[in-house]
Design a protein around this motif. Sequence first.
Motif, short mmCIF file in Angstrom:
data_model
loop_
_atom_site.label_atom_id
_atom_site.label_comp_id
_atom_site.label_asym_id
_atom_site.label_seq_id
_atom_site.Cartn_x
_atom_site.Cartn_y
_atom_site.Cartn_z
N TYR A 124 -1.80 8.16 14.81
CA TYR A 124 -0.98 7.33 15.69
C TYR A 124 -1.67 7.34 17.06
N SER A 133 4.65 6.47 3.75
CA SER A 133 5.31 7.75 3.54
C SER A 133 6.58 7.82 4.36
N TYR A 154 -4.92 0.79 -0.14
CA TYR A 154 -5.24 0.24 1.18
C TYR A 154 -6.74 0.01 1.31
N CYS A 177 6.73 6.46 9.39
CA CYS A 177 5.75 6.30 8.32
C CYS A 177 4.63 7.30 8.56
N ALA A 178 4.38 8.17 7.59
CA ALA A 178 3.41 9.24 7.79
C ALA A 178 2.11 9.02 7.03
N GLU A 179 1.98 7.90 6.33
CA GLU A 179 0.72 7.68 5.60
C GLU A 179 0.07 6.41 6.14
N LEU A 180 -1.20 6.55 6.54
CA LEU A 180 -1.92 5.41 7.12
C LEU A 180 -1.82 4.20 6.19
N CYS A 181 -1.24 3.10 6.72
CA CYS A 181 -0.99 1.96 5.85
C CYS A 181 -1.56 0.67 6.44
N GLY A 182 -2.31 0.79 7.54
CA GLY A 182 -2.90 -0.40 8.13
C GLY A 182 -2.79 -0.36 9.64
N ASN A 183 -3.14 -1.48 10.26
CA ASN A 183 -3.16 -1.51 11.72
C ASN A 183 -1.80 -1.25 12.35
N VAL A 221 0.86 -1.19 0.00
CA VAL A 221 0.00 0.00 0.00
C VAL A 221 0.90 1.24 0.00
N ILE A 222 0.28 2.41 0.10
CA ILE A 222 1.08 3.64 0.14
C ILE A 222 1.62 3.84 1.56
N HIS A 231 0.51 0.69 11.26
CA HIS A 231 1.07 1.96 10.77
C HIS A 231 1.98 2.63 11.80
N TYR A 232 1.48 2.73 13.05
CA TYR A 232 2.24 3.45 14.07
C TYR A 232 3.54 2.74 14.45
#
Lengths: 319, 562
Positions: free
Chosen positions: B452, A212, B148, A274-280, A209-210, A282-283
């Motif tokens: 986040y 960042s 996504y 990572c600055a683009e939401l990419c899934g669970n 996915v995307i 992400h953080y």
Amino acid sequence: MSLKRLLSRTLPLWAMLTAPTLAWAQTAPETFGRPTTVPVNVFDGSASTDTMFNFVTWLTLSVLVAVLITLVIFAVKYRYQPGRRSIFIHGNNALESVWTLIPTIILAVIAVLSQDSWSQMKNPPVNPPDEPIRVRIIAMQFKWFFQYPGPDGEFGRLDVTRMNIKSSDVKEQAGLDPTDPASADDIIVGQLVVPKDRTVIADMISIDVIHSFFLPNFRIKQDAVPGMTTRVWLRSNKTSAEVVGTNPNQPLATYTADGEEVVITDAKPFDIVCAELCGNGHYTMRGLLYVVSEQQYNQFLEIEYAAAAAGGEDDGYGY
Amino acid sequence: MSLAPLSLHKPNYLSVSNTLRSWLLTTDHKRIAILFLISITFFFFIGGFAAVLMRLELMTPHADVVDKEAYNRLFTIHGVVLIFFFLVPSIPGVLGNFLIPIMIGARDMAFPRLNLASWYLYLIGGIIVLTSILIGGADTGWTFYTPYSSVYSNSAVFTMAVGVFVAGFSSILTGLNFIVTTHTMRAPGMTWFRLPLFIWSHYATALIMILGTPVLAIAVLMVAVERMGVGIFDPALGGDPILFQHLFWFYSHPAVYIMVLPAFGVISELVTCFSRKRIFGYTFVAAASLAIAVLGFLVWGHHMFVSGQSAYASMVFSIISFTIAVPSGIKVLNWTATIYKGRVWLTTPMLYAFGFIGLFTIGGVTGLFLAAMAIDVHVHDTYFVIAHFHYIMVGGTVMAYLGGIHFWWPKMTGRMYPEGWAVFSAILIFVGFNLTFFPQFLVGYLGMPRRYHIYPEEYQALNILSTAGASILGIGYLFPFTYLLWSLRRGPRAESNPWDAAGLEWQTTSPPPTFNFEKTPIVTQEAYAYELVSQEDDLPGRPNPTEGEIPVLDAPPQEDQP
Ligand SMILES: [Cu+2]
Ligand SMILES: [Cu+2]
């Protein structure tokens, strides 16, 4: 009801509202003593970004303060008073032109300046003092990999169909195609290691996915987009040890072909976020960027390349 | 000149019938406005509740209130519900529906049944979105970024996308009705340049609704279709993920103006009424609305500076984004100039208007940081952006909405709200809002990314301030909800023109009769003819009602409403 009476009458309510605030403040007293500072900028290519930021801050702050003060003065000076009437003004074309033109000029200045800082951030210097270092950034849920092309200077082909996320070998995780001759000397590692004061050009891909790629210390952010290659360039004028310090308990180490551990540096890394939401997860998608001395960088690569040539399995992480 | 209030025993639009059927099948624009008022309030509290949980979670750097799955669903619910089901229909659906026909002297919208259909579509879309929340919710954020959303997300994206798709048609029908009504239903003498600025800004909004919403509908529909296996955005199936962002922002940037242009209209009404003055530079303010509507369609790429779009495209989008600051700035300066040498009456609506101008200005100038590409690269997808658009959408639109609701409450319900409580909660909301969102500018510049729920400890102090502010803001919103409900039964009865305002809507009774005016008004004056409104009254206290003295309309007795 006058404001004073209103506030005194509702005193219990105000107390009710401040109480939880104070209670929260108590839960983390040490937090309030912790310095929260702007990340140090180590990238000359975005030095003008910070200058611009300060310029725009002062400019907009003065406009804002002027508007707010005017509003308050008007609200007080022209408040409803017995006997005083409003004075009728239908408008004033000269005045309208002035306050259309002045903001237009100011905005044009910011717009032009921002073109300049944008091109500095986007374009690596045309004649760099030395050959730029090329790396490939591979983003996937939820980790970053970094591919170095090896002595031949060519990146081996990545093949999504060969990806095996469960493999313990990062080359297999990223799907590096072993049938491509350019792959043979490549390494793929889990942290980005670059020398200080060298231009690095990084081509970026994503295999799902995307994501960042965000470096707060460099003021750089670039999405990694599946199906296309995006590019950033960077150069650090400080090592990460000079900025974020060292941690001898968790050094950057690598392994020789014989499995012997070699410590490269005890520097702490810069954050890759990572600055683009990419899934669970992400953080959790935090990467590490070590900026080291030229010798440490060469040592790191030599050992990694030798290990790759020996054909050992590579877990990608130096520690 | 017979402008005395219509006698109170005549039925008004509320008292004319009270059966459920009379509400659900109504084609009266005023009743539809009330239906919107009830339903958007419901969705406001759903989206607000998600925000409360998020702020509680963000009080500490650890996951202690919700886990990652729940958190991602919360911010998706918060965004989808509050944008598509509260902010977009808020001022147009409630105040626009109620006031546009009355302000232009018409008896209803041009298409009353389409108007009702628009509420039903809104409701159906809302129910579908609620269903998607109940079956597990989506975790893509309100932006639905592909691939996504269209391939990887394992959540109820399909249902939520369908809900947004359906609600989009509600918006299109509303826009269509506003445009046709403004063109064809104006009372005799109501020329274009006598229109209140509320009408101009809703006209500009309606243009965006009609031209932009279909593109959003296409984009979310394509996401839904790709979830069924047809390749559109997924590069593995030959698609282009960036295409989705272009389609999405082609609507969603103008959508910011769908949310804020109606707010401009409200503020123009409030500032003139409570400064007892004509608007300064009427044509400039009206033209600025149209300029914003047009330019708003040319700046979407400023959301995509880091997306991988061409660096040259970004440069062009950046320049156009700076130009759109000019008409917004003109508005702020014209409102300020309107107050100059006025007679400022600091009622609750005027407090909200002041709050709006201040907060919108902060939101506007921080937008300049985001239009400047290099700065945007650093703060993109951080809390700086979150703070910026909440200043515009909450500090701007919600403030104006609340100001408008208080201002027109006597007209809509026939009751006055309690001024003391209203002033108190306006101040509470203003303080709570700033405490919530100002720290987010700082923490965003430090580098805290959005979306986040676990974050580095050095950001905690600012997050605690923000959560504390949110608790004040949340309580602040409960007050108007409570006292406005209370006022429906207990509030003092409102006169037809409690503010001594100049607009046509104040010339009919409070609440108005079903067809708005007993006789079709004939307009002989421009809007904001406050020089003709009596100023003999002595405040503090309410000014004396002076209906008999306002020659704004001239209603010849022979012309009867059919
Ligand atoms: Cu991510
Ligand atoms: Cu935008």
